[in-house]
Design an enzyme around this catalytic site. Structure first.
Site, short mmCIF file in Angstrom:
data_model
loop_
_atom_site.label_atom_id
_atom_site.label_comp_id
_atom_site.label_asym_id
_atom_site.label_seq_id
_atom_site.Cartn_x
_atom_site.Cartn_y
_atom_site.Cartn_z
N TRP A 101 0.78 -1.20 -0.04
CA TRP A 101 -0.05 -0.03 0.07
C TRP A 101 0.77 1.14 0.07
O TRP A 101 0.50 2.21 -0.58
CB TRP A 101 -0.94 0.03 1.22
CG TRP A 101 -1.78 -1.13 1.08
CD1 TRP A 101 -1.76 -2.36 1.87
CD2 TRP A 101 -2.90 -1.50 0.28
NE1 TRP A 101 -2.73 -3.27 1.62
CE2 TRP A 101 -3.25 -2.90 0.49
CE3 TRP A 101 -3.35 -0.90 -1.00
CZ2 TRP A 101 -4.29 -3.40 -0.17
CZ3 TRP A 101 -4.33 -1.62 -1.84
CH2 TRP A 101 -4.82 -2.70 -1.58
N ASP A 171 -1.08 6.86 6.30
CA ASP A 171 -2.31 6.19 5.97
C ASP A 171 -2.31 5.07 7.13
O ASP A 171 -1.54 4.16 7.42
CB ASP A 171 -1.82 5.13 4.50
CG ASP A 171 -2.93 4.11 4.29
OD1 ASP A 171 -3.87 3.87 5.10
OD2 ASP A 171 -2.77 3.52 3.35
N LYS A 195 -11.57 -1.76 8.32
CA LYS A 195 -10.94 -2.80 9.26
C LYS A 195 -11.28 -2.58 10.82
O LYS A 195 -11.29 -3.30 11.51
CB LYS A 195 -9.28 -2.59 8.91
CG LYS A 195 -9.27 -2.81 7.47
CD LYS A 195 -7.73 -2.62 7.07
CE LYS A 195 -7.39 -2.61 5.63
NZ LYS A 195 -7.66 -4.08 4.72
#
Length: 360
Positions: A101, A171, A195
Site C-alpha cells: 500500500w 495511511d 478494518k
C-alpha cells in the site's frame, strides 16, 4: 459452531454494534424509516455526522486545529488526492515504502509530482520497519508519507519517526484507533473504515486546519479537501449507512476505555498469537522481524505449502474464517483488529499448538 472472523477487510465489527444496527434498521431515531432511507440533509443525519467528528476528536484528545472529513473512494483515492492538493510543482514529497500500500501511494504521487524515497524495505521482502537512522529525508519536503501498519506483510511502526517538524501524512487504514497517537505530528491522517472503524464505503480524514488553507485551488472540486471541510462532508450524498455505523463503532471504542483501553486489549490479543508462533519450536515462522511485528495482522508460514493448505482447511472447518495470507505472499494471516475477541485469538492459538504437535 462459533465463527471467528479473521478477515483482513472488510473485517469484523463489534457484536453490540451489529445488534444495535439490527434493532434500528427499520426505524432509526423514531423516524419510522431506515437510516439508509434518511435524507443526508435531515436533522437526524446531521446529528450523526456531527457526532462522528466530535467523538473522533474526543478519542484523540483534541479540541481544535483539526477537521474530520468523511469521504468516499477509499484510501486508494487518497493516494492521488494528497499530492494533488499538497505537492506543488516546485516541491518534493518524501515517501517511506514499507509494503504494497505504501508502494501504491508512492506510485500515484509520482504521477503528479516529484517524489523522494526516504527508505524502502523491498529488499528485505518488507519484513521490517526501517530505523530512524535509515531514513534519508530530502532537504525541504512538502510532507513525509508513511503507512503505519502493513496488512500484507504484518509489520507496524512501533513509534512514529521524527521528521524535523515536517508534517507527516499517514495511511492508518489498518490500525487506526487501535492505540493512542499524537495528532500534532501529522498534517493529515487517512483511513478506510473497513478494518477498525466500520464497514466499507467511508474513508475518514483527519486534517490540520492550516493545511486546508494551503491546498491547491486548481484541483477538481470533489478532490479538494477544502470542499468537504466547508460543507461538513455533505457536499454530495455521503455513504450514510457507513457513517452511521462508524459513529456506533466510535461510541463502542469510547466504552472500551478509549484508545488506551484498545491498546491494552490489542497487545494482549497479539501476544497470544505471537506466543503460539514463538513456542512452536520453529514449526511456525513469522514473516515480520520481532521488533516490527504488527498487532493487527499476524503473518506466518508453516514448513511447506501442503501443511499450510491443510491448516487453512481445518481452521475453516472449525469456524475460523479469513486466515489465508494475501494472494501475493501466501501463508497464513490472522487479522485481529479492535473487534476481535480474546476468545477468538485463544481458539486460534489452541489450534496452532494442537496442529504443530500433530505435524511437527
Amino acid at each position: 459452531m462459533t465463527v471467528y472472523n479473521f478477515n483482513a477487510g472488510p473485517a469484523i465489527l463489534p457484536p453490540t454494534v451489529l445488534s444495535q444496527a439490527q434493532e434500528e434498521l427499520r426505524d432509526f431515531a423514531g423516524t419510522g424509516i431506515s437510516v439508509m432511507e434518511t435524507s443526508h440533509r435531515s436533522k437526524e443525519f446531521e446529528a450523526i455526522n456531527n457526532e462522528v467528528e466530535a467523538r473522533f476528536k474526543a478519542l484523540l484528545g483534541i479540541e481544535s486545529g483539526y477537521r474530520v472529513l468523511l469521504l468516499q473512494g477509499g484510501a486508494s483515492t487518497q493516494f492521488a488526492m494528497i499530492p494533488l492538493n499538497f505537492l506543488a510543482a516546485d516541491a518534493v514529497a518524501d515517501y517511506i515504502v514499507t509494503g504494497v500500500w505504501a508502494e501504491k501511494a508512492r506510485d500515484e504521487a509520482q504521477k503528479i509530482g516529484k517524489v523522494h524515497i526516504a527508505a524502502d524495505t523491498a529488499a528485505d521482502k518488507h519484513n521490517r520497519i526501517p530505523t530512524q537512522a535509515e531514513l534519508q529525508f530530502s532537504e525541504n519536503p512538502a510532507y513525509v508519507h508513511l503507512t503505519t501498519n502493513n496488512t500484507i506483510y504484518g509489520t507496524q511502526w512501533q513509534t512514529i519517526p521524527e521528521t524535523n517538524g515536517v508534517p507527516i501524512v499517514a495511511d492508518m487504514s489498518s490500525d487506526i484507533f487501535s492505540r493512542p497517537f499524537d495528532a500534532s505530528k501529522f498534517g493529515l491522517v487517512y483511513a478506510g473504515a473497513q478494518k477498525n472503524l466500520g464497514p466499507s464505503g467511508v474513508t475518514v480524514v483527519l486534517i490540520r486546519e492550516d493545511w486546508l488553507d494551503k491546498g491547491a485551488k486548481n484541483v477538481p472540486t470533489m478532490l479538494r479537501y477544502s470542499t468537504h471541510a466547508k460543507n461538513n462532508s455533505l457536499y454530495n450524498t455521503p455513504p450514510t449507512f457507513g457513517v452511521y455505523m462508524l459513529n456506533l463503532v466510535l461510541g463502542w471504542i469510547q466504552e472500551q476505555g478509549g484508545l488506551a483501553g484498545m491498546a491494552e486489549y490489542n497487545t494482549r490479543k497479539a501476544n497470544i498469537v505471537y506466543n503460539a508462533i514463538d513456542n512452536s519450536g520453529g514449526f511456525y515462522r513469522g514473516h515480520a522481524v520481532t521488533d516490527s511485528r504488527s498487532q493487527m495482522n499476524v503473518t506466518f508460514n508453516l514448513p511447506n505449502q501442503e501443511l499450510e493448505k491443510q491448516f487453512l482447511a481445518e481452521t475453516k472447518a472449525q469456524g475460523m474464517l479469513g486466515l489465508p495470507g494475501h494472494r501475493s505472499v501466501g501463508g497464513v494471516r490472522a487479522s485481529i483488529y479492535n473487534a476481535m475477541s480474546i476468545e477468538g485469538v485463544e481458539a486460534l492459538a489452541s489450534f496452532m499448538a494442537h496442529f504443530a504437535a500433530k505435524h511437527g
